[in-house]
Write a protein that holds these residues in place. Structure first.
Motif, PDB file in Angstrom:
ATOM      1  N   ASP A  42       0.833  -1.206   0.000  1.00 21.77           N
ATOM      2  CA  ASP A  42       0.000   0.000   0.000  1.00 21.77           C
ATOM      3  C   ASP A  42       0.869   1.257   0.000  1.00 21.77           C
ATOM      4  OD1 ASP A  42      -2.508  -1.315   0.049  1.00 21.77           O
ATOM      5  OD2 ASP A  42      -2.344  -1.597   2.215  1.00 21.77           O
ATOM      6  N   GLU A  43       1.920   1.253   0.812  1.00 24.93           N
ATOM      7  CA  GLU A  43       2.834   2.398   0.841  1.00 24.93           C
ATOM      8  C   GLU A  43       3.501   2.605  -0.515  1.00 24.93           C
ATOM      9  OE1 GLU A  43       5.859   2.210   3.826  1.00 24.93           O
ATOM     10  OE2 GLU A  43       4.543   3.003   5.370  1.00 24.93           O
ATOM     11  N   SER A  44       3.932   1.515  -1.129  1.00 23.63           N
ATOM     12  CA  SER A  44       4.600   1.609  -2.430  1.00 23.63           C
ATOM     13  C   SER A  44       3.664   2.171  -3.484  1.00 23.63           C
ATOM     14  CB  SER A  44       5.100   0.232  -2.864  1.00 23.63           C
ATOM     15  OG  SER A  44       6.018  -0.273  -1.936  1.00 23.63           O
ATOM     16  N   LEU A  45       2.429   1.726  -3.489  1.00 20.14           N
ATOM     17  CA  LEU A  45       1.449   2.251  -4.447  1.00 20.14           C
ATOM     18  C   LEU A  45       1.137   3.716  -4.164  1.00 20.14           C
ATOM     19  CD1 LEU A  45      -0.944  -0.817  -4.653  1.00 20.14           C
ATOM     20  CD2 LEU A  45       0.423   0.103  -6.540  1.00 20.14           C
ATOM     21  N   TYR A  46       1.042   4.071  -2.897  1.00 19.41           N
ATOM     22  CA  TYR A  46       0.728   5.441  -2.507  1.00 19.41           C
ATOM     23  C   TYR A  46       1.856   6.406  -2.897  1.00 19.41           C
ATOM     24  CZ  TYR A  46      -0.623   9.395   0.406  1.00 19.41           C
ATOM     25  OH  TYR A  46      -0.955  10.642   0.854  1.00 19.41           O
ATOM     26  N   TYR A  47       3.097   6.001  -2.663  1.00 17.43           N
ATOM     27  CA  TYR A  47       4.242   6.871  -2.944  1.00 17.43           C
ATOM     28  C   TYR A  47       4.763   6.737  -4.370  1.00 17.43           C
ATOM     29  CZ  TYR A  47       4.639   7.625   2.113  1.00 17.43           C
ATOM     30  OH  TYR A  47       4.407   7.962   3.412  1.00 17.43           O
ATOM     31  N   PHE A  48       4.248   5.790  -5.144  1.00 14.03           N
ATOM     32  CA  PHE A  48       4.789   5.502  -6.466  1.00 14.03           C
ATOM     33  C   PHE A  48       4.854   6.732  -7.357  1.00 14.03           C
ATOM     34  CE2 PHE A  48       4.088   4.511 -10.948  1.00 14.03           C
ATOM     35  CZ  PHE A  48       5.233   3.781 -11.200  1.00 14.03           C
ATOM     36  N   LYS A  49       3.759   7.448  -7.511  1.00 14.37           N
ATOM     37  CA  LYS A  49       3.719   8.570  -8.456  1.00 14.37           C
ATOM     38  C   LYS A  49       4.687   9.683  -8.077  1.00 14.37           C
ATOM     39  CE  LYS A  49      -0.947   7.741 -10.126  1.00 14.37           C
ATOM     40  NZ  LYS A  49      -2.303   8.268 -10.253  1.00 14.37           N
ATOM     41  N   ALA A  50       5.001   9.826  -6.811  1.00 12.19           N
ATOM     42  CA  ALA A  50       5.977  10.833  -6.388  1.00 12.19           C
ATOM     43  C   ALA A  50       7.402  10.293  -6.504  1.00 12.19           C
ATOM     44  CB  ALA A  50       5.698  11.263  -4.960  1.00 12.19           C
ATOM     45  N   ASN A  51       7.618   9.068  -6.041  1.00 10.94           N
ATOM     46  CA  ASN A  51       8.974   8.510  -6.025  1.00 10.94           C
ATOM     47  C   ASN A  51       9.528   8.199  -7.410  1.00 10.94           C
ATOM     48  OD1 ASN A  51       9.392   8.669  -3.301  1.00 10.94           O
ATOM     49  ND2 ASN A  51       8.976   6.520  -2.880  1.00 10.94           N
ATOM     50  N   VAL A  52       8.668   7.901  -8.355  1.00  4.14           N
ATOM     51  CA  VAL A  52       9.135   7.476  -9.672  1.00  4.14           C
ATOM     52  C   VAL A  52       9.922   8.588 -10.394  1.00  4.14           C
ATOM     53  CG1 VAL A  52       7.146   8.073 -11.112  1.00  4.14           C
ATOM     54  CG2 VAL A  52       8.445   6.021 -11.618  1.00  4.14           C
ATOM     55  N   PHE A  53       9.781   9.802  -9.958  1.00  2.00           N
ATOM     56  CA  PHE A  53      10.487  10.914 -10.580  1.00  2.00           C
ATOM     57  C   PHE A  53      11.935  11.061 -10.093  1.00  2.00           C
ATOM     58  CE2 PHE A  53       6.070  12.242 -11.226  1.00  2.00           C
ATOM     59  CZ  PHE A  53       6.100  12.513 -12.586  1.00  2.00           C
ATOM     60  N   PHE A  54      12.315  10.332  -9.057  1.00  2.00           N
ATOM     61  CA  PHE A  54      13.650  10.492  -8.490  1.00  2.00           C
ATOM     62  C   PHE A  54      14.675   9.624  -9.209  1.00  2.00           C
ATOM     63  CE2 PHE A  54      10.947  12.016  -5.097  1.00  2.00           C
ATOM     64  CZ  PHE A  54      11.625  13.151  -4.705  1.00  2.00           C
ATOM     65  N   ARG A  55      15.829  10.231  -9.470  1.00  6.69           N
ATOM     66  CA  ARG A  55      16.937   9.495 -10.103  1.00  6.69           C
ATOM     67  C   ARG A  55      17.793   8.804  -9.055  1.00  6.69           C
ATOM     68  NH1 ARG A  55      18.665  11.403 -15.447  1.00  6.69           N
ATOM     69  NH2 ARG A  55      17.008  12.727 -16.225  1.00  6.69           N
ATOM     70  N   THR A  56      17.790   9.325  -7.847  1.00 10.54           N
ATOM     71  CA  THR A  56      18.546   8.714  -6.754  1.00 10.54           C
ATOM     72  C   THR A  56      17.597   8.485  -5.586  1.00 10.54           C
ATOM     73  OG1 THR A  56      19.170  10.855  -5.837  1.00 10.54           O
ATOM     74  CG2 THR A  56      20.706   9.837  -7.413  1.00 10.54           C
ATOM     75  N   TYR A  57      17.969   7.545  -4.758  1.00  8.55           N
ATOM     76  CA  TYR A  57      17.142   7.212  -3.598  1.00  8.55           C
ATOM     77  C   TYR A  57      18.076   6.755  -2.491  1.00  8.55           C
ATOM     78  CZ  TYR A  57      13.220   5.259  -0.973  1.00  8.55           C
ATOM     79  OH  TYR A  57      12.277   4.995  -0.015  1.00  8.55           O
ATOM     80  N   GLU A  58      18.046   7.456  -1.384  1.00  4.45           N
ATOM     81  CA  GLU A  58      18.883   7.104  -0.251  1.00  4.45           C
ATOM     82  C   GLU A  58      18.214   5.975   0.529  1.00  4.45           C
ATOM     83  OE1 GLU A  58      20.614   9.038   3.890  1.00  4.45           O
ATOM     84  OE2 GLU A  58      19.281  10.221   2.614  1.00  4.45           O
ATOM     85  N   VAL A  59      18.869   4.835   0.581  1.00  2.82           N
ATOM     86  CA  VAL A  59      18.335   3.678   1.302  1.00  2.82           C
ATOM     87  C   VAL A  59      18.629   3.857   2.778  1.00  2.82           C
ATOM     88  CG1 VAL A  59      18.425   1.183   1.561  1.00  2.82           C
ATOM     89  CG2 VAL A  59      18.687   2.208  -0.701  1.00  2.82           C
ATOM     90  N   LYS A  60      17.573   3.919   3.579  1.00  5.14           N
ATOM     91  CA  LYS A  60      17.736   4.139   5.010  1.00  5.14           C
ATOM     92  C   LYS A  60      17.555   2.871   5.831  1.00  5.14           C
ATOM     93  CE  LYS A  60      16.527   8.995   4.947  1.00  5.14           C
ATOM     94  NZ  LYS A  60      15.685  10.047   5.510  1.00  5.14           N
ATOM     95  N   SER A  61      16.933   1.837   5.243  1.00  3.79           N
ATOM     96  CA  SER A  61      16.690   0.608   6.002  1.00  3.79           C
ATOM     97  C   SER A  61      16.408  -0.556   5.058  1.00  3.79           C
ATOM     98  CB  SER A  61      15.489   0.800   6.935  1.00  3.79           C
ATOM     99  OG  SER A  61      14.299   0.892   6.171  1.00  3.79           O
ATOM    100  N   GLU A  62      16.302  -1.738   5.643  1.00  5.06           N
ATOM    101  CA  GLU A  62      15.947  -2.928   4.881  1.00  5.06           C
ATOM    102  C   GLU A  62      14.542  -2.802   4.296  1.00  5.06           C
ATOM    103  OE1 GLU A  62      17.442  -2.949   7.800  1.00  5.06           O
ATOM    104  OE2 GLU A  62      19.209  -4.242   7.629  1.00  5.06           O
ATOM    105  N   VAL A  63      13.691  -2.046   4.955  1.00  8.06           N
ATOM    106  CA  VAL A  63      12.322  -1.835   4.487  1.00  8.06           C
ATOM    107  C   VAL A  63      12.332  -1.001   3.205  1.00  8.06           C
ATOM    108  CG1 VAL A  63      10.056  -0.910   5.095  1.00  8.06           C
ATOM    109  CG2 VAL A  63      11.430  -2.046   6.847  1.00  8.06           C
ATOM    110  N   ASP A  64      13.220  -0.023   3.115  1.00  9.82           N
ATOM    111  CA  ASP A  64      13.327   0.796   1.901  1.00  9.82           C
ATOM    112  C   ASP A  64      13.723  -0.047   0.688  1.00  9.82           C
ATOM    113  OD1 ASP A  64      12.506   3.196   2.950  1.00  9.82           O
ATOM    114  OD2 ASP A  64      14.533   3.968   3.285  1.00  9.82           O
TER     115      ASP A  64
END
Length: 176
Positions: A42-64
């Protein structure tokens, strides 16, 4: 503006360096089934449209790492769904895509080997990712085909061309 990260902090198990999180699902697999309003899919679907625009993503945990994998998988699903004319066709396509052979972290074809550790138990990793893929496909299908005319929602399908972190789960030349 930073990318959105998962709000889930607790988990019991992990495989490789990915958390095995409880899911609201009937799909069999190593993730425990829970009855909650919000899980990692559910979180992935909710954040998908915003996150998909990022070229980099800082991994903060195993959950990320789970969130990243699901986000990349949603993109692959949307590529498939843009060619579907009905929900039934989409359901068949997504199911066949979910169970098709796929690369695991550590395999040469896996796109983010720098972010994921090779699992000590590849069978457990494959079962977990298979469970995530099937449940993600089921939920995405409900969102994409939530229209009155039965056609795919153009606002979801428009994201099929986007690449999160400039990566794709399908290799070069693969056409989902």
């Amino acid at each position: 503006m930073p990318a959105y990260h998962s709000e889930i902090e607790e988990f019991q198990r992990k495989v490789g360096n990915m958390a095995i999180l409880p899911l609201r699902t009937k799909v069999r697999g190593p993730a425990p089934s829970i009855n909650t309003d919000n899980d990692i899919i559910d979180e992935s679907l909710y954040y998908f449209k915003a996150n998909v625009f990022f070229r980099t993503y800082e991994v903060k945990s195993e959950v990320d790492r789970v969130l990243i994998y699901i986000t990349l998988y949603i993109t692959e699903c949307l590529k498939r769904l843009e060619r579907c004319t009905s929900k039934e066709q989409g359901q068949q396509d997504l199911f066949s895509m979910a169970i098709a052979k796929f690369d695991l972290p550590g395999d040469a074809g896996f796109p983010l080997n720098s972010v994921y550790a090779k699992p000590e138990n590849p069978d457990l990793m494959r079962e977990y990712l298979l469970q995530l893929r099937q449940e993600t496909g089921n939920r995405l299908l409900e969102k994409v085909f939530d229209t009155t005319d039965g056609k795919p929602n153009k606002w979801w399908i428009s994201f099929a061309k986007r690449k999160f972190m400039e990566k794709s789960l399908s290799g070069p030349g693969d056409r989902f």
